[in-house]
Scaffold this motif. Structure first.
Motif: not given
Lengths: 607, 595
Positions: A118-119, A121-124, B212-213, B220, B225, B229, B232
């Motif tokens: 998850x972390x 993906x947050x940076x992608x 989230x996705x 963003x 984020x 996180x 989650x």
């Protein structure tokens, strides 16, 4: 949710480096893993005890050869029973603890892995999500992680149990009667050879099954997607035949596996029967010769019967490991895919005042060779409001994507107050620029959550004040629970206009210095339309604003209009200037905005 | 559909469906069952041999007899092994056969379902049924059936033998079973409760991640984020907690089963030992008893496992049933042997046709009271803004959907009276969204016909203006499209689809905005060569581009589901209506594009 995707179906052979990496996740819990293995050791010892206890009971108290008197025999039996109870109780408690500890470790590892994914993906970068459907990423987070858990809990650790049991049996047999033990062990090499052959065979059939499953699934997926073409062209029968052919090939591959298993289990049983026959023959003669006790013989037979279980278990474990290989490879692929957009090492401080924005010879393409923006340069002064207009495909949205750093420029640079935006941290940049997108994405929480997005620093008073200022409070106050009203899935309960107002409130509450807005094209009912226009004007005033304009009122309101065409700027000026100039803009105006003029006129007349 | 059905009747139906498939292999299953009985019977002999051996040893047997026992032991195991092999091969083989049948049945049924079904079901879900659910059903009809039969047979045989040996000892040995039953009952109830909690938390975790996705741009854009996180992580943590609560109970199961088996052995040793001392039974009998008890353990362990397989299999069968029981919305109303009325002339007419995708909603219909007719050989164009109903109109001609009111006639015959295959042979559609199969270009062009001559393939690709490009592909016509081959541009796909539709020589040709992805020059070129093809047949041209349709014999203008204008290009321009307005705008558009 079960989500199917193609990479689901590829099998993977055992891979040492991959396995080492998987096992690396055990490291933080090595204490517990060691504990679990020690407990397992105890469990396997305790499980070996009953036949031995039975042996003592038979030899000392039950055998007619026993020299003890009846009472002593009763008492002795009772003693054995007592130990037996103790052993069972201990085995129960210890194996419960062992299973629980391992379940705990498995859950913790899954937690760690899920958070890591998850972390990551947050940076992608945003474009990654354009390429990878949400369903696929969800599979990584859920089922793939789950498969890995099974590897730890029932795979890796259970292998120890099987090995301990095998070893334990061998030790006990040697202790009971070394000669008979060695005779019994003569079967072992055959057992291992059988297991090896089986493993190789299953490995081969597994691969061919996987390949054919992949083929049939790809076919099925394609035909479901293109079903109407199949039907329009009357190809139902023909496609069915093709499907049938693949189906039958898969069936054949499955049958090979069935045969492999059907041979393996009886083969193991026969080998263990041979071991027992050897015990009967040699051990029986030993009893006759008085070299061996009854009890030892019975215990020997019981141990030999337990011999084959761990061996066939070990072969099964191999299958679990294979599935784990495939899952872990997919997870590691994801984790190894580094974010393309990264913060600079020493990010600069972002200014705190309305800033100027400069696009300096910016070029960009999503796909190599297809340039979307070519050498674009413009400057937006602090507090200036600029509209970007252009025909479909001119590159308007790309300007937003680049300014928000969803993508990085290929050539040129974008400056805020003279600093390249790549020198700011993404976090600062995003707090500094409010990006309002055309499709308003709503989270499933309540209205309030959709405005403050979980930022505790934003007070309710502030949120309400902003909502009032931006005209969103009118519809919010009509909702039964007002700010606590839950937004339905994807905000179905809200109208397009209401969602836009909500997104304005969301952007404004963060007090951005720069506003970047992609105006919605879809029409809104008249009342809300007025509110949206009014809100937009309030929003932009005093703030450096770049807006992709779709509304006539917006292009009239802004200080300057930039006309984009095929990735380049071709005209610039105010609405009036550009109209008088009679160039590209005036044509665009005729095409996209003139009707709104008519409508406004019509409404004015009607109203 | 079965959504409103009670779970009970759903379960019954699922059971019936499983039974129906098993019935097809009655003979095989009987044979397999027979093998199962024989192999278990033979296995029963082994503890007996041990008993005879022990008792014999006590009485002073000869080593010759010992050798006989040893050989008998191996011989019986070999014989039993042969039958065990047959049992597995037959019974598990049948389950694979049933899987084959069901997958075929599923696909055939999917082929009969019309587009409205596919609008409601996601491909991923339909795929999941063919993979995960089908697999669960397979486990039910294979290992599920085999092991439950095995459990019944082994328990019955072993128990009766144990009773013959000593009924008292049997009762004592089975006592722990009662403890097991009580323990299992209570823990199962708890497990069920905790499991539901786990599922609920899993759902929460899932939707958190999914949101989230999906909302990645918002996350963003507002730098959320860290918050996301943390959220989650919170959900992840409570999910783990729920799981651990479940494991606290679930971890009991396996030790419980093992202990109960051990307890059985203990009771036998205690009570049986006393009887041996009292000389009520022989030592051999006791050893045999212990042997039989060992044989009972595995079926007992298998029982829990089999029940799980059964439950999951039935639930999956229910889901598959829901699809299999969906009636095709559009069927051949005429019997296939009668063949329906053959199509002789290719005229087409709509008489007062109204249509909406979801009749239950009181939104405005997609098409409203449409009437027009097209003469055999005429070229008619349909234009109108996005969402005006153009594509819906042509889908009705092919009977992809059914209009709520009105009649559509082909060659003067209502289309319901023409067999589906005749109708779809006569009508050739080049749809808006082009779908090509990941096969070679030649196979794609020949998709609608049994075979296609090389010369015809050349001719068609020339007409569709794709010939030159195909010649430059690595394997020409044999070049595979898609991931394994080359990726085509939208325009290339459209042109291959044109060749594909022409290959089946349709009497009525429909182009549904089929040239939207090619530039105007190429469009011009394709139209010119298509014009000859269109002259030979009735043609319907749909486009939002005026340039495409201006030369049609007649132009129909659709707006918001209604037919608002009709006439030739000149007539419509002169009348200064919607068409003329669209024309003006497009003139501006072209000048924008060209500048």
């Amino acid at each position: 949710m079960e989500y199917f995707d193609e990479d689901e179906v590829q099998g993977r052979p055992y891979d040492r480096t991959l396995m080492r990496r998987i096992l690396g996740y055990l490291r933080p819990y090595r204490g517990m893993v060691v504990l679990s293995i020690v407990l397992l050791l105890l469990v396997s010892v305790l499980q070996l005890a009953p036949p031995y206890l039975t042996k003592i009971a038979i030899d000392q108290y039950l055998s007619p050869a026993s020299s003890l008197d009846i009472d002593a025999r009763y008492f002795g039996l009772l003693k054995i029973i007592g130990i037996f109870v103790l052993v069972l109780l201990l085995a129960f408690v210890i194996s419960y603890c062992q299973i629980y500890v391992m379940a705990f470790v498995g859950q913790r590892i899954m937690f760690d892995l899920r958070m890591q994914i998850f972390r990551h993906l947050q940076k992608k970068e945003v474009s990654y999500f354009d390429r990878n459907p949400v369903g696929r990423l969800m599979t990584r987070l859920t089922s793939d992680v789950e498969v890995l858990n099974e590897t730890f809990t029932s795979g890796v650790v259970a292998i120890f149990l099987d090995l301990f049991t095998l070893l334990g049996i061998m030790i006990v047999l040697c202790y009971l009667n070394l000669r008979l033990a060695i005779i019994t062990f003569t079967v072992l090499p055959f057992l291992f050879v059988a297991a090896m052959i089986f493993r190789a065979r299953v490995h081969r059939t597994y691969r061919s099954v996987r390949k054919r499953v992949a083929a049939i699934n790809a076919f099925l997926q394609e035909n479901i997607t293109g079903m109407s073409v199949v039907q329009i062209f009357n190809r139902e029968t023909a496609q069915y035949e093709k499907f049938s052919h693949r189906n039958k090939k898969l069936y054949q591959a499955h049958l090979d596996t069935v045969v492999a298993y059907a041979v393996f289990y009886p083969a193991i049983e026969i080998l263990s029967a041979i071991a027992i026959a050897l015990i009967i023959w040699f051990g029986g003669r030993g009893v006759l010769a008085g070299a061996m006790t009854f009890g030892a013989l019975v215990a020997f037979i019981q141990y030999a019967q337990r011999f084959y279980r761990p061996i066939s278990d070990l072969s099964e474990k191999y299958n679990i490991l294979q599935a784990a290989m495939a899952s872990s490879e997919r997870i590691f692929d994801l984790l190894d895919n580094e974010p393309r957009i990264q913060d600079s090492r020493n990010p600069k401080k972002i200014p705190t005042i309305p800033a100027e924005v400069i696009f300096d010879h910016v070029s960009f393409s999503y796909n190599p060779g297809e340039e979307v923006l070519h050498d674009v340069s413009f400057r937006v002064a602090p507090g200036e409001k600029v509209a970007i207009v252009g025909y479909t495909g001119a590159g308007k949205t790309t300007i937003i994507n680049l300014l928000s750093r969803f993508y990085d420029v290929e050539q040129g640079r974008i400056l805020i107050d003279g600093v390249d935006i790549r020198d700011f941290s993404q976090r600062d940049l995003h707090r500094y620029i409010a990006t309002v997108l055309q499709d308003v994405f709503l989270f499933s929480g309540d209205i309030g959550h959709n405005i403050h997005l979980g930022d505790r620093a934003i007070s309710d008073a502030k949120m309400m004040e902003v909502s009032r200022y931006i005209n969103a409070d009118k519809f919010i106050n009509k909702l039964p629970l007002r700010y606590q009203e839950t937004v339905g899935e994807r905000g179905r309960t809200l109208s397009v206009g209401e969602r836009q107002l909500l997104s304005f409130a969301r952007a404004l509450v963060y007090e951005p210095k720069i506003l970047v807005l992609d105006e919605a094209t879809s029409s809104v009912d008249t009342d809300t339309e007025y509110l949206v226009q009014d809100a937009l004007k309030k929003f932009m005033s005093g703030r450096t604003s770049i807006v992709i304009a779709h509304r006539l009122s917006t292009i009239r309101f802004v200080d300057r209009i930039i006309v984009l065409h095929k990735g380049g700027i071709i005209e610039e000026g105010t609405h009036q200037e550009l109209l008088e100039h009679g160039g590209h803009y005036s044509k665009l105006y005729d095409l996209q905005y003139k009707d709104q003029e008519k409508e406004i006129q019509f409404r004015r007349d009607a109203g | 559909m079965s959504e409103h059905e009670s779970p009970d009747s759903k379960r019954k139906k699922a059971l019936a469906a499983v039974a129906r498939h098993l019935k097809n292999y009655k003979r095989g299953l009987t044979l397999g069952g027979l093998c199962l009985v024989v192999t278990n019977l033979l296995m029963l002999a082994n503890p007996w041999i041990l008993k005879v051996t022990i008792d014999g040893l006590q009485a002073g047997t000869t080593s010759r007899e010992l050798l006989n026992y040893a050989i008998a032991f191996v011989g019986i195991t070999v014989a039993s092994g042969v039958f065990r092999f047959l049992m597995r091969r037959i019974m598990i083989g049948i389950s694979r056969k049933i899987e084959l049948d069901m997958r075929g049945e599923y696909f055939a049924h999917l082929e009969s379902l019309s587009p409205s079904f596919y609008n409601q079901h996601r491909t991923g879900d339909l795929m999941a049924l063919a993979t995960n659910d089908l697999n669960a059903v397979r486990s039910l009809v294979g290992p599920g059936v085999m092991y439950s039969l095995n459990t019944v047979v082994v328990s019955a045989m072993t128990l009766s033998l144990m009773i013959v040996l000593s009924w008292r000892l049997t009762v004592v040995a089975l006592l722990p079973m009662a403890i097991l039953a009580v323990g299992m009952y209570h823990s199962m109830k708890l497990i069920h409760k905790y499991f539901e909690k786990v599922q609920e938390r899993f759902g929460g975790l899932n939707s958190r991640a999914q949101e989230n996705l999906s909302g990645v741009r918002v996350v963003r854009a507002y730098a959320r984020e860290d918050y996301e996180t943390a959220e989650f992580e919170k959900h992840s943590r409570i999910y783990v907690d729920a799981n651990m609560k479940l494991y606290r109970i679930q971890s009991l199961l396996s030790p419980l089963l093992t202990s109960v088996a051990g307890l059985g052995g203990l009771f036998i040793l205690a009570y049986g030992g006393k009887q041996v001392i009292d000389q009520a039974i022989t030592l051999g009998t006791l050893v045999a008893f212990i042997g039989y008890m060992t044989m009972l353990v595995w079926p007992m362990i298998a029982l829990g496992w089999v029940m799980n397989i059964m439950e999951r299999g039935l639930a999956s069968m229910g889901r598959i049933n829901a699809i299999l029981h969906t009636k095709p919305e559009i069927k051949d109303d005429v019997r296939s042997d009668a063949g329906g009325i053959p199509v002789t002339d290719c005229s087409l007419s709509f008489e007062n046709v109204s249509f909406s995708y979801d009749a239950s909603q009181d939104r405005a219909p997609v098409l409203c009271d449409i009437s027009f007719s097209v003469r055999d050989g005429e070229t008619v164009a349909i234009v109108g803004p996005t969402g005006s109903g153009k594509t819906s109109l042509v889908s009705l001609i092919l009977r992809l959907y059914r209009p709520q009111t009105g009649t559509i006639l082909v060659g003067g015959v209502p289309i319901e009276e023409i067999s589906l295959s005749d109708l779809r042979t006569v009508v050739g559609l080049i749809p808006q969204d082009i779908f090509l199969f990941s096969q070679s270009i030649a196979e794609n062009v020949a998709f609608g016909v049994p075979r296609l001559e090389e010369s015809e393939l050349d001719r068609l690709s020339r007409v569709a203006a794709i010939y030159g490009e195909v010649q430059n592909f690595p394997h020409k016509y044999q070049t595979v499209i898609g991931e394994r081959g080359i990726n085509l541009s939208g325009g290339q796909k459209q042109r291959i689809a044109i060749a594909r539709a022409l290959a089946k020589k349709p009497g009525i040709l429909i182009l549904d905005d089929a040239l939207s992805s090619v530039d105007t020059d190429t469009e011009e070129r394709i139209l010119r060569s298509l014009r000859d093809e269109m002259k030979q047949r009735t043609s319907i041209l749909i486009s939002h581009r005026i340039s495409t349709v201006r030369e049609a014999d007649r132009i129909l203008v659709l707006n918001e589901g209604k037919l608002v204008e009709a006439g030739t290009h000149q007539e419509l321009i002169a009348s200064r209506g919607l068409y003329a307005d669209m024309y003006d705008k497009q003139q501006i558009m072209y000048s924008l594009e060209r500048s």
